[in-house]
Design a protein around this motif. Structure first.
Motif, PDB file in Angstrom:
ATOM      1  N   PHE A 101       0.843  -1.136  -0.010  1.00  0.00           N
ATOM      2  CA  PHE A 101      -0.153  -0.128   0.071  1.00  0.00           C
ATOM      3  C   PHE A 101       0.781   1.274  -0.191  1.00  0.00           C
ATOM      4  CE2 PHE A 101      -2.492   3.245   2.404  1.00  0.00           C
ATOM      5  CZ  PHE A 101      -3.551   3.240   1.622  1.00  0.00           C
ATOM      6  N   LYS A 102       0.240   2.141  -0.764  1.00  0.00           N
ATOM      7  CA  LYS A 102       1.020   3.581  -0.710  1.00  0.00           C
ATOM      8  C   LYS A 102       0.320   4.604  -1.411  1.00  0.00           C
ATOM      9  CE  LYS A 102       3.632   4.057  -4.664  1.00  0.00           C
ATOM     10  NZ  LYS A 102       4.672   3.954  -5.623  1.00  0.00           N
ATOM     11  N   TRP A 103       0.194   5.434  -0.178  1.00  0.00           N
ATOM     12  CA  TRP A 103      -0.889   6.691  -0.345  1.00  0.00           C
ATOM     13  C   TRP A 103       0.088   8.206   0.119  1.00  0.00           C
ATOM     14  CZ3 TRP A 103      -2.421  10.378   2.827  1.00  0.00           C
ATOM     15  CH2 TRP A 103      -3.365  11.379   2.681  1.00  0.00           C
ATOM     16  N   SER A 104      -0.295   9.151  -0.686  1.00  0.00           N
ATOM     17  CA  SER A 104       0.020  10.466  -0.425  1.00  0.00           C
ATOM     18  C   SER A 104      -0.945  11.691  -1.048  1.00  0.00           C
ATOM     19  CB  SER A 104       1.546  10.742  -0.471  1.00  0.00           C
ATOM     20  OG  SER A 104       1.635  11.942  -0.735  1.00  0.00           O
ATOM     21  N   LEU A 105      -1.030  12.623  -0.505  1.00  0.00           N
ATOM     22  CA  LEU A 105      -1.768  13.662  -1.314  1.00  0.00           C
ATOM     23  C   LEU A 105      -0.839  14.086  -2.716  1.00  0.00           C
ATOM     24  CD1 LEU A 105      -2.346  15.976   1.514  1.00  0.00           C
ATOM     25  CD2 LEU A 105      -4.029  14.885   0.151  1.00  0.00           C
ATOM     26  N   ALA A 106       0.416  13.736  -2.689  1.00  0.00           N
ATOM     27  CA  ALA A 106       1.165  13.758  -4.107  1.00  0.00           C
ATOM     28  C   ALA A 106       0.366  13.181  -5.238  1.00  0.00           C
ATOM     29  CB  ALA A 106       2.669  13.400  -3.780  1.00  0.00           C
ATOM     30  N   GLN A 107      -0.187  12.095  -4.894  1.00  0.00           N
ATOM     31  CA  GLN A 107      -0.730  11.150  -6.048  1.00  0.00           C
ATOM     32  C   GLN A 107      -1.838  11.877  -6.839  1.00  0.00           C
ATOM     33  OE1 GLN A 107      -1.765   8.051  -3.327  1.00  0.00           O
ATOM     34  NE2 GLN A 107      -3.810   7.933  -4.271  1.00  0.00           N
ATOM     35  N   TYR A 108      -2.430  13.039  -6.124  1.00  0.00           N
ATOM     36  CA  TYR A 108      -3.514  13.816  -6.692  1.00  0.00           C
ATOM     37  C   TYR A 108      -2.943  14.930  -7.595  1.00  0.00           C
ATOM     38  CZ  TYR A 108      -5.980  11.095  -3.111  1.00  0.00           C
ATOM     39  OH  TYR A 108      -6.412  10.143  -2.504  1.00  0.00           O
ATOM     40  N   MET A 109      -1.483  15.055  -7.529  1.00  0.00           N
ATOM     41  CA  MET A 109      -0.931  16.205  -8.151  1.00  0.00           C
ATOM     42  C   MET A 109      -0.004  15.432  -9.260  1.00  0.00           C
ATOM     43  SD  MET A 109       0.292  18.465  -5.187  1.00  0.00           S
ATOM     44  CE  MET A 109       1.177  19.751  -6.282  1.00  0.00           C
ATOM     45  N   TYR A 110       0.473  14.246  -9.295  1.00  0.00           N
ATOM     46  CA  TYR A 110       1.526  13.628 -10.110  1.00  0.00           C
ATOM     47  C   TYR A 110       1.317  12.080 -10.315  1.00  0.00           C
ATOM     48  CZ  TYR A 110       4.307  17.703  -9.345  1.00  0.00           C
ATOM     49  OH  TYR A 110       4.651  19.082  -9.073  1.00  0.00           O
ATOM     50  N   LYS A 111       0.968  11.799 -11.530  1.00  0.00           N
ATOM     51  CA  LYS A 111       0.554  10.437 -11.763  1.00  0.00           C
ATOM     52  C   LYS A 111       1.743   9.452 -11.296  1.00  0.00           C
ATOM     53  CE  LYS A 111      -1.117   7.434 -15.540  1.00  0.00           C
ATOM     54  NZ  LYS A 111      -1.439   7.054 -16.845  1.00  0.00           N
ATOM     55  N   GLN A 112       2.810   9.909 -11.516  1.00  0.00           N
ATOM     56  CA  GLN A 112       4.166   9.039 -11.113  1.00  0.00           C
ATOM     57  C   GLN A 112       4.664   9.945  -9.845  1.00  0.00           C
ATOM     58  OE1 GLN A 112       4.134  10.101 -14.448  1.00  0.00           O
ATOM     59  NE2 GLN A 112       2.977   8.178 -14.919  1.00  0.00           N
ATOM     60  N   TRP A 113       4.714   9.404  -8.483  1.00  0.00           N
ATOM     61  CA  TRP A 113       5.019  10.415  -7.325  1.00  0.00           C
ATOM     62  C   TRP A 113       6.027   9.884  -6.379  1.00  0.00           C
ATOM     63  CZ3 TRP A 113       3.585   8.776  -2.402  1.00  0.00           C
ATOM     64  CH2 TRP A 113       2.787   7.662  -2.540  1.00  0.00           C
ATOM     65  N   ALA A 114       6.262   8.683  -6.364  1.00  0.00           N
ATOM     66  CA  ALA A 114       7.268   7.852  -5.621  1.00  0.00           C
ATOM     67  C   ALA A 114       7.376   6.503  -6.175  1.00  0.00           C
ATOM     68  CB  ALA A 114       6.860   8.065  -4.265  1.00  0.00           C
ATOM     69  N   GLY A 115       8.489   5.937  -6.433  1.00  0.00           N
ATOM     70  CA  GLY A 115       8.836   4.470  -6.540  1.00  0.00           C
ATOM     71  C   GLY A 115       9.261   4.263  -8.361  1.00  0.00           C
TER      72      GLY A 115
END
Length: 410
Positions: free
Chosen positions: A354-368
């Motif tokens: 599981f991976k979640w952050s508000l960043a995912q609503y701004m960037y399609k690719q955001w971590a990893g």
């Protein structure tokens, strides 16, 4: 602008009112209630004063970091309290309505607040409160080494097993612990890689932010195939008000020279060939490309004279470059390394699940790691921190890639 401030004031007033109601329900002590009110008022006054006097010609300072940290520390737990209390008020209203129409005589239309609900609210609010404190004291320097093995059918034979270490988003102007930074440098050196890459944002805005840390970063060992870097959006000085264009340009020149001072080769829309044995791969580095933060990156210039069959590793700070340009580029960029998002320095990660952050609503690719069309982008979570002086759930990262020739085994 005045209307926005009015809306903000109303929201803060509602949050503060509900938070006070929770404390009032849990305890009847006059001194605790007074103490809570005084501390809350002092925090609001301090935060408001510091935000109003923020100087864009100076930029982020240690006081700014403390202020933003305190703002989150005060606001997020109280938002949790408000949410729980609003739910209770909806329930109280429904119960009051039912009681009224059933003809029961009561002293008040609304039932009294229940102490148990307020205690639950406080317990829930303690989670973000303690998490934010952890992030500001321990999390921001809790470096994680993340290892990735990547398979490429077209990887030249000599590079089978080649190791690359990536760091990103140093943000040296935010550092406040020399011992922790030395530890991180030692951790990078321990990885025994062939190549070291830094994918941008060496400072928050000004070149002199890096000056106290140059000798420490010069402690990064020599790599057989070199140390290379690119610029990030913060390296252009775009977030400050400068006295003149010359002052801004002088700062930019000084920032670019920082890379030389810590023994990195700064790449500005260009490529170099990395040779091993009789084989070679192309390392490509572009300036920052972003939809919202300037687009100085020129992938066509950087890949000039390269073909679609050349094996290429691209350094591009903002992962949106990959999403909008690189993943379908005719030159066939096999691997792109980015940073920029920091994973918002706040989120939840359970590796592999599981991976979640508000960043995912701004960037399609955001971590990893992400893959499309047989091409990869890896988004490093960042070495440093910016704005919020901490990290919760999304830890600072040192990434180690091992390149393997062949197809990925399912």
């Amino acid at each position: 602008m005045g209307f926005r401030f009015l809306i903000l004031f109303v929201i803060i007033a509602i949050v503060e009112l509900y938070a006070f109601q929770v404390i009032k329900t849990v305890t009847k002590s006059k001194w605790i209630l007074i103490g809570y009110a005084v501390v809350s008022l002092a925090a609001i006054v301090f935060i408001t004063y510091e935000l109003l006097k923020f100087d864009r010609s100076v930029g982020q300072t240690k006081t700014t970091l403390i202020t933003l940290g305190l703002l989150l520390l005060v606001l997020l737990p109280k938002i949790v309290l408000t949410f729980v209390m609003l739910l209770e008020d909806v329930f109280r209203f429904l119960m009051g309505t039912v009681t009224h129409f059933m003809g029961h005589n009561t002293d008040s239309f609304l039932p009294q607040r229940r102490k148990f609900v307020s205690q639950v609210a406080l317990g829930l609010a303690a989670v973000p409160f303690l998490s934010l404190i952890y992030g500001m004291t321990i999390g921001k320097y809790n470096y994680k080494v993340i290892r990735q093995t990547l398979f490429f059918p077209d990887l030249p034979e000599a590079f089978d097993g080649f190791k690359v270490t990536q760091i990103s988003d140093i943000h040296s102007g935010s550092f406040d612990n020399e011992e922790k930074i030395r530890y991180a440098i030692d951790l990078i050196n321990e990885q025994e890689s062939d190549l070291l890459l830094f994918t941008g944002d060496i400072v928050n805005a000004k070149a002199d932010e890096m000056h106290p840390w140059i000798d420490i970063f010069k402690g990064l060992k020599k790599y057989e195939h070199g140390k290379f870097s690119i610029l990030g959006n913060h390296d252009y000085g775009a977030y400050l008000d400068w006295k003149s264009e010359k002052a801004k340009e002088d700062n930019f020149v000084a920032i670019k020279d920082l890379h030389r001072q810590i023994d990195f080769k700064l790449m500005l829309n260009e490529h170099v060939k990395i040779k091993k044995g009789n084989d070679e791969i192309a390392l490509v580095g572009v300036e920052n490309w972003g939809r919202h933060f300037g687009s100085n990156g020129d992938i066509n210039k950087a890949t000039e004279n390269l073909t679609a069959t050349d094996f290429k590793i691209l350094m591009s700070h903002d992962p949106s470059h990959w999403e909008y340009i690189i993943k379908k580029h005719p030159k066939n960029i096999q691997l792109t390394l980015s940073g920029h998002t920091h994973g918002m320095q706040f989120g939840i990660e359970i590796p592999g699940f599981f991976k979640w952050s508000l960043a995912q609503y701004m960037y399609k690719q955001w971590a990893g790691l992400y893959e499309e069309f047989g091409r990869y982008v890896y988004v490093n979570r960042g070495f440093g921190f910016h704005a919020y002086p901490g990290r919760v759930g999304i830890m600072p990262e040192i990434t180690v890639f091992e390149l393997k020739k062949g197809e990925k085994v399912a």
